[in-house]
Design an enzyme around this catalytic site. Structure first.
Site, PDB file in Angstrom:
ATOM      1  N   CYS A  86       0.828  -1.193   0.000  1.00 24.60           N
ATOM      2  CA  CYS A  86       0.000   0.000   0.000  1.00 24.60           C
ATOM      3  C   CYS A  86       0.874   1.260   0.000  1.00 24.60           C
ATOM      4  CB  CYS A  86      -0.972  -0.049   1.176  1.00 24.60           C
ATOM      5  SG  CYS A  86      -2.359   1.072   0.981  1.00 24.60           S
ATOM      6  N   HIS A 203      -3.499  -5.698   1.078  1.00 25.82           N
ATOM      7  CA  HIS A 203      -2.811  -5.881   2.363  1.00 25.82           C
ATOM      8  C   HIS A 203      -2.756  -7.346   2.790  1.00 25.82           C
ATOM      9  CE1 HIS A 203      -2.547  -1.649   3.801  1.00 25.82           C
ATOM     10  NE2 HIS A 203      -3.571  -1.471   2.983  1.00 25.82           N
ATOM     11  N   GLU A 205      -1.035  -8.625   5.101  1.00 26.21           N
ATOM     12  CA  GLU A 205      -0.921  -8.753   6.568  1.00 26.21           C
ATOM     13  C   GLU A 205      -2.284  -8.707   7.241  1.00 26.21           C
ATOM     14  OE1 GLU A 205      -0.572  -6.001   4.968  1.00 26.21           O
ATOM     15  OE2 GLU A 205      -1.200  -4.278   6.170  1.00 26.21           O
TER      16      GLU A 205
END
Lengths: 231, 745
Positions: A86, A203, A205
């Site tokens: 990002c 994302h 994560e």
């Protein structure tokens, strides 16, 4: 093996990256403050999402001048793994480690939601845990993820297998509906020529545990872990 | 030497103080007239917004005690609640209505910034935001402009600072045309031992100013929030501050880091009323005096006078009182984060607040004169005349609606699903980062938001609810329903409600109707809070949501927090598996008055709300919660706006995988419109796992709560609703989805 998560003023996915690496991927990881220049102890660096320097001036444009960035560039030149997620992707573009630029989403709005990604190249240190054309469910959260590159640049990306993830529907179809932000060639993630620097808007994560809606994000980090182990 | 303007009677009046208040202030000052700087302090601290002078006596009616409460309502910047194992949460909701009415983007953004500071001031790390929004008639361009600006402002601030906006609600009605309501909720997590206090103690301890520099923005914002809005309000645009979420992110990290050092005696944010408020409140809470020099305050504009520096509402600033000798630690941490940290004064003996300008005293008064010695007003209340008329009109309108022949209920359902108050709010919540911090286990769009707080290994559920339309028709019942519905939403997510924070949005308190509404809503809420064992831990009151055409609907907004014991208990509203049996828990009423059906189909937006039986409500919720804990339930959804038919449709379409449903109400309906779209309270739709039906039957045998099996989830992508075998609604799920996904922005 040790991962470093770079913290810029305004990073806000640093904690999430550290947590997922340590608790879900089970690798050693720690923060790297942006004022440091020492990164040699790490096998991989993560530039996390957020709003480094408030995204003032232009996304990633100020962070690129943080003291740590010269070390990150050198680190990448040595062939070590760097992943920008990002805002991290945006910083890598500004730093010249990846080609192209980022525009505002075509609807001019921030978008946060789960999307699907098709793995276009599964033979990289960031995607080897996935199958060719596998569809991953990973969320996006950005206002400026509309990736732009000129035709020539795009051809080069394609030729060199640098396009890693493309937005698609849950069944793998790629069309206008599946593109959330207007990115050229539905690009969600690319890497450099040497395939050791990846930038992606979604994302990983945020989806390393099924409780959060998906665990597909693990595949990105597990790929990196395997690559480092096998090196 | 600094010379300031003379205080005249007229000037005092212009500052919003009554002549009685003026006299009281003179008495407090031992007979002398205040000077200009002091006038600024009194006017801002005695404003409704800061002093709660018209609400304090009534707020005492709220139940405010409980064994889990670590910091109670009104004690500090936010309430703190024990959630077990040494962990606690700080949470609060606050309004930013007035600024948002004239500058929606910055008004909403700074509202988010303010509530976040209230939470980290308590020593808590903020982990979730929610928003409760009210706008006017959605067909008016102004409403769209306001809604777009407010949502954009919340996204701008919350996304940048990295705190997920995990839920909320949005409601449209013409009563909010000129007065939108923007209520922002924030929750943070902390260890018991890390609770920070907003107090100045220990004479000689230094007082630090940290964060952004002070400008002239927002001077007298709190006074502005204590007035009706009218055409001249546009001129108040300079009273709206400009938010810098990046600055606040740094400030938050620096303050949390500083709090960990143990050097901090007290900390307080500078929100409404800026330095005036933070200095007087910290001194007052600590039973100390305080002595500051405004020339030491970092300033970003030239030539500011003490009055301006004290009353400025520049954002992203904090006051920190630290232990003497630990100054270097403060400077080091703030330098690391590239922020200002300036010593501007010291804590003193006694109770004086002294303000200096280059050493010369420009204000000298007791801190408590600004925070405690303030009058409180109560007035007689009387039922307004509009209620009788409304009761009559409401009955006539409903009768007329029910007598209509040939209503196509399938069309009605589609129309309701596409209507602004029911349609999916994805185009709002997708503009908010609702996943950062990776705790969000149930994403926005279900009854309540669920956070799995990993570091504490606790599962929290939270929701924001309020129904101004109901409160307008009957504030006592409306107040009860607001709390009950919040609890019901938490129950449906598998949680046990713990406590509430609230924001009370009303018109001008000097208006008799408004004051009556205010009192009745508080009574209703209090009764429900007692029943559910959910004390009030704080919140705020926003009066003067009033314009030349009248007041907004009386709108209490409840921010309720609950806890879920196990991950297995987390429940969402969407149907999961074909074959699961659909059960309606609660009464089978048909109350259509004040419903969304009347609003959308009959264009009648006010009415007498449905009745509420708290005993029934409590039992229905206990039943539902226990069924979830027993592992019998696949989904749970409360029936609210749009009634049973809309709730069933939402169960089918709001999840990731759309589902079909075949429902046959086995009980007779006096009027199908009432049975399908009535908003009778205390009702929940459960889907029961198909392999648990016997266990569910046994479970029901042990409970005397009304419940009835009404159908099942089907693999066919249709929704069919029969009443005693007669078809009333038959639609493809795709059509429902299309209508519902219309969105509002």
């Amino acid at each position: 093996m040790k991962f470093g998560v770079v913290v810029f003023p305004g990073s806000n996915c640093d904690e999430d990256c550290l947590y997922s690496l340590k608790e879900e991927i089970r690798v050693n990881a720690c923060y790297v403050w942006h004022k440091t220049t020492q990164v040699n102890e790490f096998d991989a660096l993560v530039l996390p999402g957020g709003f480094s320097y408030g995204d003032y001036l232009r996304v990633g444009a100020i962070a690129r001048f943080s003291p740590v960035m010269n070390s990150v560039i050198e680190f990448a030149r040595k062939g070590k793994l760097v992943i920008g997620i990002c805002n991290g992707f945006q910083i890598l573009l500004e730093a010249g480690l990846l080609p192209g630029a980022m525009l505002r989403n075509r609807k001019l709005r921030f978008i946060c939601r789960y999307v699907h990604l098709k793995v276009s190249n599964e033979k990289t240190p960031f995607s080897q845990y996935a199958q060719k054309d596998e569809v991953l469910k990973i969320p996006i959260a950005h206002g400026e993820g509309n990736y732009y590159i000129d035709d020539k640049g795009l051809e080069e990306l394609k030729e060199n297998g640098q396009v890693i993830f493309r937005y698609c529907l849950s069944d793998g179809t790629i069309n206008d509906e599946s593109n959330p932000n207007g990115s050229v060639y539905d690009i969600a993630g690319i890497c450099n020529r040497d395939h050791n620097v990846l930038g992606m808007m979604p994302h990983p994560e945020r989806c390393c545990n099924p409780l959060l809606g998906s665990a597909d994000g693990k595949k990105v980090f597990q790929s990196m872990k395997r690559f480092i182990e096998e090196k | 030497m600094y010379k300031e303007q003379k205080v005249t009677k007229k000037l005092v009046e212009e500052h919003g103080l009554s002549s009685e208040e003026h006299q009281m202030i003179k008495n407090l000052l031992g007979g002398r007239e205040m000077n200009f700087t002091e006038l600024g302090l009194f006017s801002i601290m005695w404003s409704e917004h800061c002093s709660y002078k018209n609400s304090r006596p009534l707020l005492k009616l709220f139940p405010r005690t409980g064994k889990n409460i670590l910091v109670g309502a009104g004690e500090e910047n936010a309430g703190v609640l024990d959630i077990g194992d040494g962990w606690a949460v700080a949470f609060k909701i606050e309004s930013h209505n007035h600024p948002s009415a004239i500058e929606p983007f910055q008004g909403a953004a700074t509202g988010v910034g303010g509530i976040i500071r209230d939470i980290f001031t308590m020593g808590a790390r903020p982990i979730a935001l929610m928003d409760s929004l009210r706008f006017g008639d959605p067909s008016k361009p102004r409403s769209k402009w306001l809604a777009g600006g407010v949502v954009g402002g919340i996204a701008f601030y919350g996304n940048c600072i990295g705190i997920p906006t995990v839920g909320g609600e949005t409601f449209f009605d013409k009563s909010y045309d000129t007065n939108p309501l923007v209520n922002v909720f924030c929750l943070g997590i902390l260890r018991h031992e890390d609770i920070a206090k907003g107090r100045a103690k220990g004479p000689g301890n230094p007082v630090f100013y940290v964060g952004a520099a002070t400008g002239r923005d927002g001077i007298h914002g709190a006074t502005f929030a204590s007035e009706n809005l009218d055409e001249s309000s546009e001129d108040r645009r300079p009273s709206v501050q400009v938010g810098d979420p990046f600055m606040e992110k740094l400030l938050m990290e620096a303050c949390l880091e500083l709090l960990k050092t143990g050097a901090v005696i007290g900390i307080q944010d500078m929100g409404a009323a800026g330095l005036a408020c933070s200095c007087s409140e910290t001194a007052s809470r600590g039973n100390s005096g305080i002595d500051i020099d405004v020339t030491l305050v970092p300033q970003r504009e030239k030539g500011m006078i003490p009055y301006e520096i004290l009353c400025s509402e520049s954002q992203e600033r904090m006051l920190v009182i630290v232990k003497k000798g630990r100054e270097k630690q403060v400077n080091d941490i703030f330098e690391k984060w590239d922020l200002h940290a300036e010593k501007i004064g010291t804590v003193t003996e006694g109770d004086e607040m002294i303000v200096r300008n280059k050493g010369e005293i420009v204000a000298s008064l007791r801190a408590k004169d600004l925070t405690e010695h303030i009058p409180a007003y109560t007035r007689e209340v009387k039922e307004p005349s509009y209620i009788r008329e409304l009761t009559k009109n409401s009955r006539t309108a409903v009768e007329k609606a029910l007598l209509k022949k040939d209503v196509n209920f399938s069309h009605a359902l589609l129309k309701l699903l596409a209507s602004p108050n029911i349609t999916s709010k994805h185009d709002i919540y997708e503009q908010y980062d609702h996943m950062v911090k990776t705790n969000t286990a149930v994403l926005p769009g279900s009854d309540a938001s669920v956070l799995w707080v990993k570091e504490a290994d606790k599962i929290l559920a939270m929701t924001c609810d309020g129904n101004g339309r109901f409160c307008y028709g009957d504030p006592l019942t409306g107040g009860k329903i607001a709390v009950s519905e919040a609890a019901r939403n938490l129950t449906c997510s598998g949680a046990r409600p713990l406590a509430i924070t609230n924001c009370l949005n009303f018109g001008n308190p000097y208006n008799l109707d408004v004051y009556w509404q205010f009192k009745k809503v508080i009574e209703g809420m209090s009764e429900a809070c007692l029943k559910f064992g959910t004390p009030v831990t704080g919140g705020n009151v926003s009066f003067y949501n009033h314009n030349p055409t009248g007041a907004v609907f009386p709108t209490p907004v409840i921010g309720m927090l609950g806890i879920i014991e196990k991950l297995d208990h987390i429940t969402s509203q969407f149907f999961k598996e074909p074959g699961d049996v659909i059960v309606l828990v609660g009464p089978t009423g048909e109350e259509l008055s004040a419903s969304e059906y009347m609003n959308v189909m009959e264009n009648v937006s006010v009415g007498i709300p449905p009745a509420l039986d708290l005993e029934m409500e409590y039992n229905v919720q206990s039943f539902c919660r226990e069924a979830i804990r027993e592992g019998l339930v696949s989904s749970a959804h409360d029936i609210s706006e749009g009634g049973l038919a809309v709730a069933l449709a939402e169960c089918c379409i709001s999840g990731q995988k759309p589902a079909g449903a075949a429902v046959n109400l086995p009980y007779p309906a006096e009027h199908p419109a009432g049975a399908l779209f009535g908003e009778t309270q205390s009702r929940i739709i459960l889907s029961v796992k198909k392999d648990k039906l016997t266990e569910f039957a046994n479970f029901c045998g042990n409970h005397r709560v009304p419940h009835v099996e009404i159908g099942s989830v089907i693999s066919e992508k249709n929704i069919k609703i029969f009443i005693q075998d007669k078809t009333f609604i038959d639609l493809p799920v795709e059509a429902l989805e299309k209508a519902w996904r219309k969105g509002v922005l």
